[in-house]
Design a protein around this motif. Structure first.
Motif, short mmCIF file in Angstrom:
data_model
loop_
_atom_site.label_atom_id
_atom_site.label_comp_id
_atom_site.label_asym_id
_atom_site.label_seq_id
_atom_site.Cartn_x
_atom_site.Cartn_y
_atom_site.Cartn_z
N ALA A 94 0.83 -1.21 0.00
CA ALA A 94 0.00 0.00 0.00
C ALA A 94 0.87 1.25 0.00
O ALA A 94 0.59 2.22 -0.72
N ALA A 95 1.94 1.24 0.80
CA ALA A 95 2.84 2.40 0.85
C ALA A 95 3.50 2.60 -0.52
O ALA A 95 3.67 3.74 -0.98
N ALA A 96 3.86 1.50 -1.17
CA ALA A 96 4.48 1.61 -2.50
C ALA A 96 3.48 2.22 -3.49
O ALA A 96 3.81 3.15 -4.23
N SER A 139 6.67 0.48 -7.41
CA SER A 139 6.29 -0.91 -7.48
C SER A 139 6.82 -1.65 -6.26
O SER A 139 7.99 -1.49 -5.91
N PRO A 140 5.99 -2.46 -5.60
CA PRO A 140 6.48 -3.24 -4.46
C PRO A 140 7.68 -4.12 -4.85
O PRO A 140 8.50 -4.48 -4.01
N ALA A 185 9.43 5.76 4.98
CA ALA A 185 10.68 5.44 4.28
C ALA A 185 10.40 5.11 2.81
O ALA A 185 11.12 5.56 1.91
N VAL A 186 9.35 4.34 2.57
CA VAL A 186 9.00 3.99 1.18
C VAL A 186 8.66 5.27 0.41
O VAL A 186 9.09 5.46 -0.73
N ALA A 187 7.93 6.18 1.05
CA ALA A 187 7.58 7.44 0.38
C ALA A 187 8.82 8.24 0.02
O ALA A 187 8.83 8.98 -0.96
N LEU A 205 13.87 -2.34 3.46
CA LEU A 205 13.19 -2.05 4.72
C LEU A 205 13.65 -3.05 5.76
O LEU A 205 13.73 -4.25 5.47
N ARG A 206 13.95 -2.57 6.96
CA ARG A 206 14.45 -3.46 8.03
C ARG A 206 13.38 -3.54 9.11
O ARG A 206 13.31 -2.69 9.98
N ILE A 207 12.57 -4.57 9.05
CA ILE A 207 11.38 -4.61 9.91
C ILE A 207 11.47 -5.76 10.90
O ILE A 207 11.60 -6.93 10.51
N GLY A 208 11.42 -5.42 12.18
CA GLY A 208 11.49 -6.42 13.24
C GLY A 208 10.14 -6.68 13.88
O GLY A 208 9.32 -7.47 13.37
#
Ligand code: PLP
Length: 228
Positions: free
Chosen positions: A17-19, A25-26, A206-208, A214-217
């Motif tokens: 969705a953010a992409a 593009s994701p 960050a995507v915007a 992306l570093r997601i924990g």
């Protein structure tokens, strides 16, 4: 679905969705699941769910988990935490990419740690977006010298720029500065187009702002066990 699977699917949905809202593009995005402090068994569960990129912030933990999960095919290990110079050799052996290269001394140590036949190691130049020199990342004024040192190291491949948004600032403002720093890095190494930014609470911003890694924990793994 397990709760891990549903959290992973939900985060991937939010990334997509953010992409879309950023007209991106994701497929341009690499979602790294940060597994620090979790047991290797969690990495194995993630692998079974299709995850191939995982992030660790401490060398001993990275080395141990990588050895334990040697049989899992296609896993890529991302070192994302501050690296002591004396750990450069061990990090080089265990990581497929190092996001936290923030000083020329570390560049030189990683270069010296290369062994004949090693593939070039992917590295990001980390820039510090805070005023606190202890936070990791090169001071913005030192970024060109850092990028130049990486580019002149034959065993390293500069792939992009990395940062952590300061807690005390709106992430969108911090990531805007990061995008400008990333452009400075690209002026030295045009192929170093990646931007490693965005964590559980700020990956949409960050995507915007152009992040590619992306570093997601916690948004995926749930709360981390406390550190030793
Ligand atoms: C722990 C960590 C992350 C992930 O943080 P979450 O808030 O759990 O998503 C990302 N980047 C770095 C450098 C980290 O140390």
């Amino acid at each position: 679905m397990t709760s891990l699977a549903s959290r992973l699917a939900e985060v991937d949905e939010r990334i997509a969705a953010a992409a879309r809202s950023a007209d991106r593009s994701p497929a341009e995005l690499t979602r790294i699941v940060v597994t620090k402090f979790h047991p290797a068994s969690l990495v194995a569960e993630l692998h079974a769910l299709g995850v191939r990129d995982v992030g660790e912030n401490r060398q001993q933990e990275l080395t141990a988990k990588r050895a334990e999960l040697d049989g899992l095919s296609g896993l890529r290990w991302h070192a994302i935490g501050q690296v002591q110079t004396k750990k450069a050799r061990a990090v080089r052996r265990a990581a497929d990419a190092v996001h936290s290269v923030d000083r020329v001394r570390l560049v030189d140590a990683l270069e010296r740690a290369a062994e004949p036949g090693d593939a070039p190691l992917d590295v990001f130049a980390q820039v510090n977006l805070t005023d606190d020199p202890g936070r990791g990342g090169a001071a913005p004024a030192d970024l060109e010298a850092l990028a130049e040192a990486i580019v002149s190291s034959p065993s390293l491949r500069l792939v992009g720029t990395m940062a952590v948004a300061p807690l005390e600032e709106h992430p969108a403002a911090a990531f805007e500065r990061l995008a400008a720093h990333a452009a400075r890095v690209r002026s030295i190494a045009p192929d170093a187009a990646a931007i490693s930014a965005g964590m559980s609470h700020d990956f949409a911003e960050a995507v915007a702002a152009g992040a590619t890694h992306l570093r997601i924990g916690t948004a995926i793994t749930g709360q981390r066990p406390s550190r030793d």
